[in-house]
Design an enzyme around this catalytic site. Sequence first.
Site, mmCIF file in Angstrom:
data_model
loop_
_atom_site.group_PDB
_atom_site.id
_atom_site.type_symbol
_atom_site.label_atom_id
_atom_site.label_comp_id
_atom_site.label_asym_id
_atom_site.label_seq_id
_atom_site.Cartn_x
_atom_site.Cartn_y
_atom_site.Cartn_z
ATOM 1 N NE ARG A 25 2.578 -4.590 9.957
ATOM 2 C CZ ARG A 25 1.513 -4.404 10.165
ATOM 3 N NH1 ARG A 25 0.716 -5.141 10.954
ATOM 4 N NH2 ARG A 25 0.908 -3.231 9.989
ATOM 5 C CB THR A 74 0.213 7.067 2.690
ATOM 6 O OG1 THR A 74 0.615 7.909 3.952
ATOM 7 C CG2 THR A 74 1.037 7.484 1.780
ATOM 8 C CG ASP A 81 6.280 -7.032 11.793
ATOM 9 O OD1 ASP A 81 6.951 -6.189 11.353
ATOM 10 O OD2 ASP A 81 5.775 -7.124 12.806
ATOM 11 C CB ILE A 105 5.253 5.318 -0.088
ATOM 12 C CG1 ILE A 105 4.900 6.777 0.060
ATOM 13 C CG2 ILE A 105 6.831 5.540 -0.849
ATOM 14 C CD1 ILE A 105 5.519 7.716 1.267
ATOM 15 C CE1 TYR A 153 7.218 8.082 10.864
ATOM 16 C CE2 TYR A 153 7.446 10.430 10.738
ATOM 17 C CZ TYR A 153 7.188 9.141 10.087
ATOM 18 O OH TYR A 153 7.075 9.258 8.702
ATOM 19 C CB SER A 169 -1.187 -0.002 1.205
ATOM 20 O OG SER A 169 -0.087 -0.065 2.438
#
Length: 247
Positions: A42, A180, A63, A22, A145, A20
């Site tokens: 995953r 996204t 994963d 990018i 992040y 999915s």
Amino acid sequence: MASRSAALEGLSALVTGGGSGIGLACARALSAAGAGVTVLGRREAPLRAAVEAGAARTFLVGDVAGELPPLPRCALLVNAAGAAESAPFLKTDAALWERMLAVNLTGAAAVIRAVLPGMLEARQGRIVNIASTAALKGYPYVAAYAAAKHGLLGLTRALALEVAGRGVTVNCVCPGFTETDIVAESIARIMAKTGRGEAEARAELTRHNPQGRLVQPEEVAAAVLYLCGPEAAAVNGVALPVAGGEA
């Protein structure tokens, strides 16, 4: 010089997070350029759909933040698997911190560790890590992040120097807020926490981009395609923003 449509003919590619967003856009672009693409993710359903749609040749379920399956030898690697969670720093517990590092940094390193020996043996390879503008600057409420993406850029720059004379390049693409599922989830969180409507919540993200819009996954994929191509042989260790001029 090979035509762009066949520039990667015969090369094998691995795209993590390829089901999915990018990652899928990158898989599609690489396939269109002639590469034989394996997508890793995953969830089997979107990966299978990517193959059925012609965006990839085959898929692997795994994963990057957990146990990886055996990975194929490849000439091109795009580390697009990622996740973003937000919280004030003092509410960022150890579990959230570890999740962000695991998928955005440690997982990318694990995949590189698995495929780099084959690239070095062949003296041919392109590694493109999908970072973020969060690798270049700070944003509030996403300390974990941002730390992970800063780390990914550091890994990119260090490894680029290690392999510079061995036929392999390592680069980062740093998208701004991109259309996204991750950004859709961010918009939903803003709506839930602030009571704003979707347009207002979206504006909270698009205001970072001087063009006043979200980046499209295909625009990020175009930058990745360039870095994987023969014209980018001298491009190594860079952080390429795709962010409409965001500084």
